[in-house]
Design an enzyme around this catalytic site. Structure first.
Site, PDB file in Angstrom:
ATOM      1  CG  ASP A 127      -2.049   0.719   1.274  1.00 17.55           C
ATOM      2  OD1 ASP A 127      -1.846   2.137   0.807  1.00 17.55           O
ATOM      3  OD2 ASP A 127      -3.091   0.586   1.492  1.00 17.55           O
ATOM      4  CD  GLN A 171     -14.808  -1.031  -1.712  1.00 16.49           C
ATOM      5  OE1 GLN A 171     -15.907  -0.983  -1.470  1.00 16.49           O
ATOM      6  NE2 GLN A 171     -14.225  -1.652  -2.709  1.00 16.49           N
ATOM      7  CG  HIS A 202      -8.767  -3.718  -1.729  1.00 13.79           C
ATOM      8  ND1 HIS A 202      -9.771  -2.960  -2.580  1.00 13.79           N
ATOM      9  CD2 HIS A 202      -8.496  -2.858  -0.838  1.00 13.79           C
ATOM     10  CE1 HIS A 202      -9.923  -1.642  -1.800  1.00 13.79           C
ATOM     11  NE2 HIS A 202      -9.412  -1.880  -0.687  1.00 13.79           N
TER      12      HIS A 202
HETATM   13  P1  AMP Z   1      -9.734   1.020   0.652  1.00 11.00           P
HETATM   14  O1  AMP Z   1      -9.938   2.501   1.254  1.00 11.00           O
HETATM   15  O2  AMP Z   1     -10.202  -0.308   1.599  1.00 11.00           O
HETATM   16  O3  AMP Z   1     -10.737   0.963  -0.702  1.00 11.00           O
HETATM   17  O4  AMP Z   1      -8.471   0.800   0.415  1.00 11.00           O
HETATM   18  C1  AMP Z   1      -7.464   1.255  -0.520  1.00 11.00           C
HETATM   19  C2  AMP Z   1      -6.396   1.338  -0.239  1.00 11.00           C
HETATM   20  O5  AMP Z   1      -5.461   1.480  -1.616  1.00 11.00           O
HETATM   21  C3  AMP Z   1      -5.885   2.492   0.688  1.00 11.00           C
HETATM   22  O6  AMP Z   1      -5.161   1.954   1.752  1.00 11.00           O
HETATM   23  C4  AMP Z   1      -4.933   3.215  -0.233  1.00 11.00           C
HETATM   24  O7  AMP Z   1      -3.829   3.869   0.377  1.00 11.00           O
HETATM   25  C5  AMP Z   1      -4.229   2.391  -1.250  1.00 11.00           C
HETATM   26  N1  AMP Z   1      -3.850   2.780  -2.603  1.00 11.00           N
HETATM   27  C6  AMP Z   1      -4.427   3.733  -3.236  1.00 11.00           C
HETATM   28  N2  AMP Z   1      -3.837   3.744  -4.562  1.00 11.00           N
HETATM   29  C7  AMP Z   1      -2.768   2.939  -4.352  1.00 11.00           C
HETATM   30  C8  AMP Z   1      -1.698   2.444  -5.511  1.00 11.00           C
HETATM   31  N3  AMP Z   1      -1.434   3.216  -6.512  1.00 11.00           N
HETATM   32  N4  AMP Z   1      -1.045   1.367  -4.982  1.00 11.00           N
HETATM   33  C9  AMP Z   1      -0.833   1.192  -3.743  1.00 11.00           C
HETATM   34  N5  AMP Z   1      -1.962   1.296  -2.896  1.00 11.00           N
HETATM   35  C10 AMP Z   1      -2.883   2.210  -3.326  1.00 11.00           C
END
Ligand code: AMP
Length: 144
Positions: free
Chosen positions: A37, A101, A107
């Protein structure tokens, strides 16, 4: 877009699966991808996603796809435990914006917890240092 809606094929994780966006990969097999992340809530925060499922959340996904996903979640969590020696590990996922989310491709979060260290903000903390992220990923990879 929230708990109900249509899967957006242009979401950031779909682009990562297609190789259109980079990620710091930890593990990949036929069905799943595990990567760091980039806005980690703690050092070592990983995500596991399905590669073939167009599912926004846990409720959308084909139930038969869950076993390989959770197998990868457990596998990388074991490697995280060995490599980083955390005091605890959070495994979680959110369904719908009101639940927290922000990316609408199913994920799981694998978040190490360390005694006396607070948890960073979800999806809105600072961006990780990429050298440090690559180094942590390499440590976890070596324990797979
Ligand atoms: P959620 O809020 O559960 O949908 O989690 C999405 C997660 O993706 C968050 O923890 C973000 O920090 C992470 N995230 C967003 N964009 C990226 C990216 N390009 N690469 C890796 N993690 C990401």
């Amino acid at each position: 877009m929230s708990l109900n809606g249509i899967y957006d094929t242009d979401n950031i994780f779909a682009k990562i699966v297609r190789g259109e966006m980079p990620c710091v990969k930890v593990f990949e097999d036929e069905d799943t991808l595990a990567f760091m992340d980039v806005f980690p809530q703690s050092k070592g925060h990983m995500l596991v996603i399905p590669k073939k499922e167009s599912a926004r959340n846990l409720l959308d996904v084909n139930p038969d796809a869950l076993a390989p996903i959770l197998k990868t979640v457990q596998r990388v969590a074991h490697a995280m435990k060995t490599a980083l020696s955390p005091d605890g590990i959070i495994i979680t996922q959110f369904n719908g914006a009101p639940a927290g989310q922000t990316v609408f491709h199913l994920h799981f979060h694998i978040i190490p917890r360390y005694d006396n260290t607070g948890l960073g903000q979800h999806a809105s903390g600072g961006m990780a240092d990429m050298d440090e992220l690559n180094a942590i990923a390499a440590r976890i990879q070596s324990a797979l």
